[in-house]
Design an enzyme around this catalytic site. Sequence first.
Site, PDB file in Angstrom:
ATOM      1  N   SER A 135      65.532  45.169  21.071  1.00  0.00           N
ATOM      2  CA  SER A 135      64.193  44.594  21.277  1.00  0.00           C
ATOM      3  C   SER A 135      63.312  45.521  22.100  1.00  0.00           C
ATOM      4  O   SER A 135      63.805  46.223  22.985  1.00  0.00           O
ATOM      5  CB  SER A 135      64.345  43.260  22.027  1.00  0.00           C
ATOM      6  OG  SER A 135      63.104  42.814  22.551  1.00  0.00           O
ATOM      7  N   HIS A 167      60.638  43.949  23.469  1.00  0.00           N
ATOM      8  CA  HIS A 167      59.932  42.889  24.210  1.00  0.00           C
ATOM      9  C   HIS A 167      58.571  42.584  23.578  1.00  0.00           C
ATOM     10  O   HIS A 167      57.601  42.261  24.259  1.00  0.00           O
ATOM     11  CB  HIS A 167      59.765  43.306  25.673  1.00  0.00           C
ATOM     12  CG  HIS A 167      59.787  42.161  26.640  1.00  0.00           C
ATOM     13  ND1 HIS A 167      60.751  42.010  27.596  1.00  0.00           N
ATOM     14  CD2 HIS A 167      58.946  41.114  26.808  1.00  0.00           C
ATOM     15  CE1 HIS A 167      60.505  40.926  28.322  1.00  0.00           C
ATOM     16  NE2 HIS A 167      59.406  40.360  27.856  1.00  0.00           N
TER      17      HIS A 167
HETATM   18  C1  FMN Z   1      54.178  35.083  25.145  1.00  0.00           C
HETATM   19  C2  FMN Z   1      55.492  35.800  25.241  1.00  0.00           C
HETATM   20  C3  FMN Z   1      56.317  35.566  26.325  1.00  0.00           C
HETATM   21  C4  FMN Z   1      57.561  36.203  26.419  1.00  0.00           C
HETATM   22  N1  FMN Z   1      58.388  35.901  27.468  1.00  0.00           N
HETATM   23  C5  FMN Z   1      59.613  36.473  27.536  1.00  0.00           C
HETATM   24  C6  FMN Z   1      60.507  36.109  28.582  1.00  0.00           C
HETATM   25  O1  FMN Z   1      60.212  35.272  29.420  1.00  0.00           O
HETATM   26  N2  FMN Z   1      61.710  36.736  28.605  1.00  0.00           N
HETATM   27  C7  FMN Z   1      62.090  37.660  27.673  1.00  0.00           C
HETATM   28  O2  FMN Z   1      63.204  38.202  27.744  1.00  0.00           O
HETATM   29  N3  FMN Z   1      61.266  37.991  26.657  1.00  0.00           N
HETATM   30  C8  FMN Z   1      60.046  37.431  26.565  1.00  0.00           C
HETATM   31  N4  FMN Z   1      59.215  37.745  25.522  1.00  0.00           N
HETATM   32  C9  FMN Z   1      59.665  38.695  24.486  1.00  0.00           C
HETATM   33  C10 FMN Z   1      60.348  37.982  23.327  1.00  0.00           C
HETATM   34  O3  FMN Z   1      61.580  37.418  23.726  1.00  0.00           O
HETATM   35  C11 FMN Z   1      60.651  38.933  22.141  1.00  0.00           C
HETATM   36  O4  FMN Z   1      61.409  40.001  22.602  1.00  0.00           O
HETATM   37  C12 FMN Z   1      59.375  39.448  21.491  1.00  0.00           C
HETATM   38  O5  FMN Z   1      58.435  38.440  21.296  1.00  0.00           O
HETATM   39  C13 FMN Z   1      59.675  40.012  20.097  1.00  0.00           C
HETATM   40  O6  FMN Z   1      59.901  41.348  20.178  1.00  0.00           O
HETATM   41  P1  FMN Z   1      61.301  41.995  19.709  1.00  0.00           P
HETATM   42  O7  FMN Z   1      61.449  41.716  18.256  1.00  0.00           O
HETATM   43  O8  FMN Z   1      61.153  43.441  20.007  1.00  0.00           O
HETATM   44  O9  FMN Z   1      62.354  41.353  20.532  1.00  0.00           O
HETATM   45  C14 FMN Z   1      57.961  37.121  25.412  1.00  0.00           C
HETATM   46  C15 FMN Z   1      57.130  37.350  24.312  1.00  0.00           C
HETATM   47  C16 FMN Z   1      55.913  36.696  24.212  1.00  0.00           C
HETATM   48  C17 FMN Z   1      55.045  36.960  23.007  1.00  0.00           C
END
Ligand code: FMN
Length: 304
Positions: free
Chosen positions: A251, A253
């Site tokens: 990920s 994030h």
């Molecule tokens: C509004 C929002 C809040 C998020 N809050 C967290 C969080 O509290 N903890 C966390 O580990 N990731 C958080 N994320 C990241 C998501 O878990 C996730 O990794 C991301 O939306 C998708 O990206 P990826 O496919 O690279 O994982 C958040 C994402 C968004 C859009």
Amino acid sequence: MAEEPVNVNGFRELARQTLPKMYYDFFTGGAEDQYTLKENEEAFHRITIQPRILVDTSSIDLSTMVLGYSISMPVMIAPTSRHKLANPSGEIATARAASTCNTIMVLSISSTCTLEEVAACCNAVRFFQLCVYKRRDITAKLVQRAENNGYKAIVLTGDSPRHGRREADIKNKIIIPELKNVEGLLSTKIVADKGSNLDALANQTRDPSFSWEDIGWLKSITKLPILIKGLLTHEDALKALEVGAAGIIVSNHGGRQLDYCPPTISVLEEWFMLLVEKFRFSWTEECGKEQIFSRQWLLEHKLS
Ligand SMILES: Cc1cc2nc3c(=O)[nH]c(=O)nc-3n(C[C@H](O)[C@H](O)[C@H](O)COP(=O)(O)O)c2cc1C
């Protein structure tokens, strides 16, 4: 009246029309130049499908297993913070949706409902996402509460020692509600008169020194399996194996932390190609639909 959304773009537009700008920007914004945020979406557009036709589709089964739990499709709910900024029921609504769809919800430590409230509202399989606070005693209490309330795994977010520089939040001088899970334990009331309160909060409370060597401590305080979230390199995947993680979550994030990282789906594609090349294995025969990046699978195939 706004049109009924039929896909995620429709929901985004509805959110744009209805939420205060500060919250809309919080949910949709990325870090710095938002290069990674944009690339995350673009990279999906570059992937096309090569369909095979005349296959019996009268019965379709997308179900798969994650850490031994059966889910109806290979889609889970990622941890995202502060759902009440968008919906008064907050994470309770999300957990009920996970239950209805028979998938797993990962509850963010920064949720606006307590982990107990979410546990009590439905029977969805839940994992608990953790960022380690400077106050290790409070972190340990949270892990214990997750365990006592039937959460099935700890998801340790490893890519957020500091808060990503989200420029929209800085411009909006975002102010956020206090964090429910640490109410009475940790003061999360921040009064920053300039910039983003989220930045100030994260920098005040999170332990930026937490590293691979500290995973042993986390393992010592819980019986739950630990998944490490936020890695993008083979080197870190191996480290995760070495320290005994039960699995990894590739990920970036959602482009909200470090900008100019590669899009997550491209990393997965690259890993998949590397594995195919290295082991000349057939996806369906050897890997099946099982958790491709589970600990056992990575060990068996010695990803290095
Ligand atoms: C509004 C929002 C809040 C998020 N809050 C967290 C969080 O509290 N903890 C966390 O580990 N990731 C958080 N994320 C990241 C998501 O878990 C996730 O990794 C991301 O939306 C998708 O990206 P990826 O496919 O690279 O994982 C958040 C994402 C968004 C859009």
